[in-house]
Design an enzyme around this catalytic site. Structure first.
Site, short mmCIF file in Angstrom:
data_model
loop_
_atom_site.label_atom_id
_atom_site.label_comp_id
_atom_site.label_asym_id
_atom_site.label_seq_id
_atom_site.Cartn_x
_atom_site.Cartn_y
_atom_site.Cartn_z
N GLU A 64 -168.59 -75.30 -32.00
CA GLU A 64 -169.61 -74.65 -32.60
C GLU A 64 -169.64 -74.91 -34.11
OE1 GLU A 64 -167.64 -73.16 -30.41
OE2 GLU A 64 -169.11 -72.12 -28.59
N PHE A 126 -167.13 -57.69 -23.25
CA PHE A 126 -166.63 -59.35 -23.13
C PHE A 126 -167.35 -59.96 -24.02
CE2 PHE A 126 -166.59 -63.25 -20.97
CZ PHE A 126 -165.34 -63.52 -21.03
N GLN A 127 -166.71 -60.75 -24.87
CA GLN A 127 -167.43 -61.83 -25.91
C GLN A 127 -168.12 -61.00 -26.86
OE1 GLN A 127 -168.64 -65.15 -23.50
NE2 GLN A 127 -166.40 -66.15 -23.93
N LYS A 176 -178.45 -60.11 -24.84
CA LYS A 176 -178.96 -60.81 -23.80
C LYS A 176 -180.02 -60.03 -23.04
CE LYS A 176 -176.67 -62.81 -19.36
NZ LYS A 176 -175.35 -62.81 -18.77
N MET A 483 -155.27 -84.10 -52.21
CA MET A 483 -155.51 -83.44 -53.38
C MET A 483 -154.60 -82.30 -53.57
SD MET A 483 -157.39 -83.19 -55.87
CE MET A 483 -159.22 -83.89 -55.82
C1 LIG Z 1 -160.42 -75.84 -44.13
C2 LIG Z 1 -159.78 -76.29 -45.37
N1 LIG Z 1 -158.52 -76.05 -45.63
C3 LIG Z 1 -157.81 -76.34 -46.70
C4 LIG Z 1 -158.47 -76.82 -47.69
C5 LIG Z 1 -157.28 -77.11 -48.98
N2 LIG Z 1 -157.67 -78.41 -49.29
C6 LIG Z 1 -158.46 -78.88 -50.28
S1 LIG Z 1 -158.20 -80.75 -50.50
C7 LIG Z 1 -157.16 -80.88 -49.33
C8 LIG Z 1 -156.31 -82.02 -48.80
C9 LIG Z 1 -157.18 -82.69 -48.05
O1 LIG Z 1 -156.53 -83.78 -47.45
P1 LIG Z 1 -157.31 -85.19 -47.04
O2 LIG Z 1 -158.22 -84.80 -45.81
O3 LIG Z 1 -156.31 -86.26 -46.35
O4 LIG Z 1 -158.08 -85.71 -48.22
P2 LIG Z 1 -157.40 -86.46 -49.33
O5 LIG Z 1 -157.12 -85.54 -50.44
O6 LIG Z 1 -155.88 -86.98 -48.81
O7 LIG Z 1 -158.27 -87.57 -49.62
C10 LIG Z 1 -156.89 -79.47 -48.75
C11 LIG Z 1 -155.68 -79.01 -47.74
C12 LIG Z 1 -159.90 -77.07 -47.69
N3 LIG Z 1 -160.37 -77.49 -48.76
N4 LIG Z 1 -160.54 -76.82 -46.56
#
Ligand SMILES: Cc1ncc(C[n+]2csc(CCOP(=O)(O)OP(=O)(O)O)c2C)c(N)n1
Ligand SMILES: [Mg+2]
Length: 602
Positions: A64, A126-127, A176, A483
């Site tokens: 979803e 449920f759900q 429902k 990042m």
């Molecule tokens: C759902 C989610 N969890 C954690 C983060 C925190 N976060 C921001 S950028 C990042 C790293 C992303 O790594 P990758 O997808 O390999 O991309 P890169 O920065 O290496 O290009 C994280 C963990 C986020 N933005 N979204």
């Protein structure tokens, strides 16, 4: 208030229909063409009513969350609301991230959730999940339909609220038993909601005040956000900027509102914006914000943002005005309506000196990277921009690759940039690109993810393969949550805590889902791999780019800091195929000197 005649009587008005049938008929009235969804016990009646409907295409995603991101991709590219249908409980809670994402970036979604029968609500049935309670802070509005006689009005209002004023997600919870109740079908021809009357025409007097300030400005800058894209006002913005001769910087969501090939373009501003856009905003005497919300990733330290500027703010949402930054001339209205009036009121300014200063900044501090043997993500995106000439829809995930896409792709058109800005949701790109592919635009759709984000919703590869969607899926694999690693390197003494990441073999993973795939590991393979992907016409194709592991995004203004602390791209040289960094990101050095020159009119 809108009063278009639609639905009303006609076939079906006389016969009794179930709530489920009425619901489906209402979607047809709303001209819904694509529904992203996933069935379950609470929606089985609705799915039965959908079974024989041929004018709505249902896309069965594999999660979803994928459905909500797909609906967002569809909405951003098509300009129509994205529509989602899921079951109660876990089906509903799985949409929460996607709804929050749409809310933060003001994307029109209408999300329908199944619910347990009315009499069981509150019984831990449920759900059962209180999805109206859960999504209250992340929807523009939400409803629980308690009576089948309220259904058509509720659906009509939901679409109206989602798409009018500042757009956003609206959720409708469908118990429902209500969907099994019967009544006559009557679709309301107009909507009337007390206390919801979005203003779209800007105040004439404020527009005139703004025009006066613009006429007097010496160093104006247009700061353009996603609102300009959402109101389809890119042409009006371009006409205004060119008449005045005003440089344009865009936010992450605003990319494409003004073509970056245009002479007035400054590219993106903010934390990872161009050096010259941030300098221009810092030293401008007039900041004209249009459809932007002064997000902290744009302003850095708010007190030091655009310190010398008088601020004009055009926004359809009165709550966005003076929320983060004090505004001198607020204009509440739709950019598409306000900009042409403003354009009529202003003449051409003599901004030659200001543009010359900006040209110098551009020459001294361009966006740049070196290439050696290893692939740089910047090179991949730059090459994609060159090969497509900017004629592509680019859907990114979140992280370093997202910022490089913002910096190095040639943004030319509105509604071609699809990215999660406000919420910054990893896992967004693949399903959002899938939704974008259903929007029917005649442009290739390229999904760009990091190795981390790709793994968050890779299940949608199967949906993509099933529909043979012609997606180009790029995975930028640096072996890191890049990042976060960059922040640990720069601000946490390189203590790499939980950022090194292993991945499946992306080529095999794609193939297992029925998606063609290839891998590029050397920089001399980049162009060929991209050309192969763009020319492939037998459905989706994935390209894994194995890139430099510890590369950083520059320029960078560290969080809550100012232009004074901006780190520019380090000086690099290519040494026998290896990239050697001569010195790390260098902070601002001659801004003050340049400032003196601007003041002296040089
Ligand atoms: C759902 C989610 N969890 C954690 C983060 C925190 N976060 C921001 S950028 C990042 C790293 C992303 O790594 P990758 O997808 O390999 O991309 P890169 O920065 O290496 O290009 C994280 C963990 C986020 N933005 N979204
Ligand atoms: Mg990564």
């Amino acid at each position: 208030m809108k009063a278009t005649q639609r639905g009303g009587k006609g076939p079906g008005a006389a016969v009794l229909m179930t709530g489920a049938e009425i619901f489906v008929r209402s979607l047809i009235e709303e001209k819904v063409e694509v529904l992203f969804g996933y069935p379950g016990g609470a929606t089985i009646g609705i799915y039965d009513a959908l079974h024989d409907i041929s004018n709505i295409r249902h896309v069965l995603t594999r999660h979803e969350q994928g459905a909500t991101h797909a609906a967002e991709g569809y909405a951003r590219v098509s300009g129509k609301p994205g529509v989602v249908l899921v079951t109660s409980g876990p089906g509903a809670t799985n949409t929460v991230t996607g709804i929050a994402d749409a809310y933060m970036d003001s994307i029109p979604l209408v999300v329908f959730t199944g619910q347990v029968p009315l009499r069981m609500i509150g019984n831990d049935a449920f759900q059962e999940a209180d999805i109206v309670g859960i999504t209250r802070p992340i929807t523009k509005h939400n409803y629980l339909v308690r009576d089948v006689n309220e259904l058509t009005r509720t659906v009509r209002e939901a679409f109206y609220i989602a798409t009018s004023g500042r757009p956003g997600p609206v959720l409708v919870d469908l118990p429902k038993d209500v969907m099994a109740q019967k009544t006559h079908f009557h679709y309301p021809s107009d909507v009337s909601i007390r206390s919801y009357n979005p203003v779209t025409a800007g105040h004439e007097k404020q527009i005139r005040r703004a025009a006066e300030l613009i006429t007097k400005a010496k160093r104006p800058v247009l700061y353009v956000g996603g609102g300009v894209i959402l109101s389809d006002a890119a042409d009006e913005l371009t006409a205004f900027a060119e008449k005045v001769g005003c440089p344009v910087t865009t936010t992450l969501q605003g990319l494409g509102a003004y073509p970056e090939t245009g002479r007035l373009s400054l590219g993106m501003l903010g934390m990872h914006g161009t050096w010259y856009s941030n300098m221009a905003v810092h030293y401008c005497d007039l900041l004209i914000a249009v459809g932007a919300r002064f997000d902290d990733r744009v302003t850095g330290k708010v007190e030091a943002f655009a310190p010398e500027a008088t601020v004009i703010h055009v926004d359809v949402d009165p709550a966005a005005i003076s929320k983060n930054v004090r505004v001198d001339v607020p204009i509440v209205g739709d950019a598409k309506q306000v900009l042409p009036i403003l354009t009529r009121h202003v003449g051409s300014l003599n901004t030659g000196d200001w543009l010359l200063t900006i040209e110098q900044w551009k020459a001294e501090h361009p966006l740049r990277y070196q290439t050696g043997d290893e692939i740089r993500a910047q090179h991949v995106i730059h090459t994609l921009g060159d090969i497509t000439g900017g004629d592509a829809i680019v859907v990114t995930d979140v992280g370093q690759h997202q910022m490089w896409a913002a910096q190095f792709f040639t943004w030319k058109h509105a509604r071609t940039n699809v990215t999660s800005g406000g919420l910054g949701t990893m896992g967004f790109s693949l399903p959002a690109a899938m939704g974008a592919a259903f929007a029917g635009r005649d442009l290739p759709v390229v999904s760009i993810s990091g190795d981390g984000g790709f793994q968050m919703n890779s299940q949608e590869l199967t949906t993509i393969a099933q529909h043979r969607l012609p997606l180009k899926i790029f995975v930028i694999n640096n072996g890191f949550l890049g990042m976060v690693r960059q922040w640990q390197e720069l601000f946490w003494r390189k203590r790499y805590s939980q950022v090194e990441m292993t991945s499946p073999d992306f080529v095999k993973l794609a193939e297992a889902h029925g998606v063609r795939a290839l891998r590029a590991t050397r920089s001399d393979e980049v162009e060929g791999a991209i050309r192969t992907a763009m020319a492939f016409d037998e459905g989706p194709i994935l390209v894994e780019f194995v890139v430099a592991r510890e590369d950083n995004v520059y320029p960078m203004i560290p969080a809550n800091q100012t232009v004074e602390e901006m780190l520019d791209t380090p000086v690099e040289v290519s040494d026998g195929g290896h990239i050697v960094t001569l010195h790390k990101g260098v902070a601002h050095h001659n801004a003050r000197e340049r400032h003196v020159r601007i003041r002296a009119g040089q």
